[in-house]
Design a protein around this motif. Structure first.
Motif, PDB file in Angstrom:
ATOM      1  N   TYR A  47       0.837  -1.194   0.000  1.00 25.58           N
ATOM      2  CA  TYR A  47       0.000   0.000   0.000  1.00 25.58           C
ATOM      3  C   TYR A  47       0.877   1.251   0.000  1.00 25.58           C
ATOM      4  N   SER A  51       2.595   4.725   0.751  1.00 25.42           N
ATOM      5  CA  SER A  51       2.755   5.663   1.863  1.00 25.42           C
ATOM      6  C   SER A  51       2.407   7.054   1.349  1.00 25.42           C
ATOM      7  N   TYR A  84       0.081  -3.198  -5.731  1.00 30.76           N
ATOM      8  CA  TYR A  84      -0.832  -2.056  -5.754  1.00 30.76           C
ATOM      9  C   TYR A  84      -0.559  -1.278  -7.032  1.00 30.76           C
ATOM     10  N   GLU A 104      -6.390   1.602  -9.281  1.00 36.27           N
ATOM     11  CA  GLU A 104      -7.197   2.203  -8.206  1.00 36.27           C
ATOM     12  C   GLU A 104      -7.746   3.569  -8.579  1.00 36.27           C
TER      13      GLU A 104
END
Length: 233
Positions: free
Chosen positions: A187, A189, A222, A227
């Motif tokens: 994920y 930062s 990711y 996304e």
């Protein structure tokens, strides 16, 4: 020519250090070697009549350079005195590797973030952080890739010029950032997000397109593009 014949018939270990390909490469880097020296380093040994430098020079002259040697055959090589099938296969294997690399690069197309992850999944096994940049054309075909950071990475410290200079070299259209999180989940930062924003903005200003930023974890990845994060930057 007399000098070359003299040098090529001597044992490699009896030559001055500045003429030894291995020592020269260790001291000055592989880029300092001539085509003959690079080929000699790959061949390892020469024949009874010629040392490895002489053999490399003979091959380059007979087949008119490295680029032409990509298509030589076993039969052509074994016609040369001192080159048997084993040595011929050793030479052919060098160029087969090069052809396979070229073929893979020509046929690597990233249609989805999953395609990128498949290409860089090996990063999930790395113990150290790395940042790679993949460069593509307008068809999302891979043109080249560069490692721009290795070790403990603070993305803020990665210099944008290290990302964009190769983009000009490859005459790229698209840029894909990739880095790994060896010890944690993939994920982003806050630093990852801010860095992505910076590269996205600079890409637009310079004339490239940031296609994605992939973060590779141990078991998953990711994608900023997947996304929808790039749309909101």
């Amino acid at each position: 020519m007399k000098f070359e014949k003299y040098i090529y018939k001597k044992r490699i270990k009896d030559l001055p250090e500045e003429l030894m390909p291995r020592e020269k490469a260790l001291k000055y880097g592989l880029s300092s070697l001539s085509d003959a020296e690079l080929l000699a380093l790959s061949l390892g040994q020469g024949t009874k009549e010629l040392n490895v430098l002489g053999l490399a020079d003979l091959l380059l002259k007979k087949f008119k350079g490295l680029s032409s040697m990509k298509n030589i055959t076993l039969e052509q090589l074994t016609e040369i005195k001192g080159i048997g099938k084993v040595k011929a296969l050793q030479i052919l294997s060098i160029f087969e590797i090069l052809k396979r690399i070229e073929h893979q690069e020509e046929n690597t197309i990233f249609s989805t973030p999953e395609d990128v992850y498949s290409h860089v999944k090996w990063l999930s096994r790395e113990k150290k952080e790395q940042m790679l940049v993949l460069y593509t054309n307008t068809m999302n075909q891979l043109l080249g890739e560069e490692t721009v950071a290795l070790g403990t990475i603070n993305v803020v410290s990665v210099r944008p010029r290290d990302i964009f200079q190769p983009a000009f070299k490859y005459n790229a259209y698209g840029i894909i950032l990739v880095h790994n999180h060896p010890e944690g989940p993939p994920y982003p930062s806050q630093e990852d997000i801010e860095f992505t924003k910076l590269i996205h903005r600079l890409s637009l200003e310079i004339g490239f397109e940031l296609l994605d930023h992939i973060i590779v974890g141990k078991k998953d990845f990711y994608s900023f593009a997947r996304e929808g994060k790039l749309d909101n930057i």
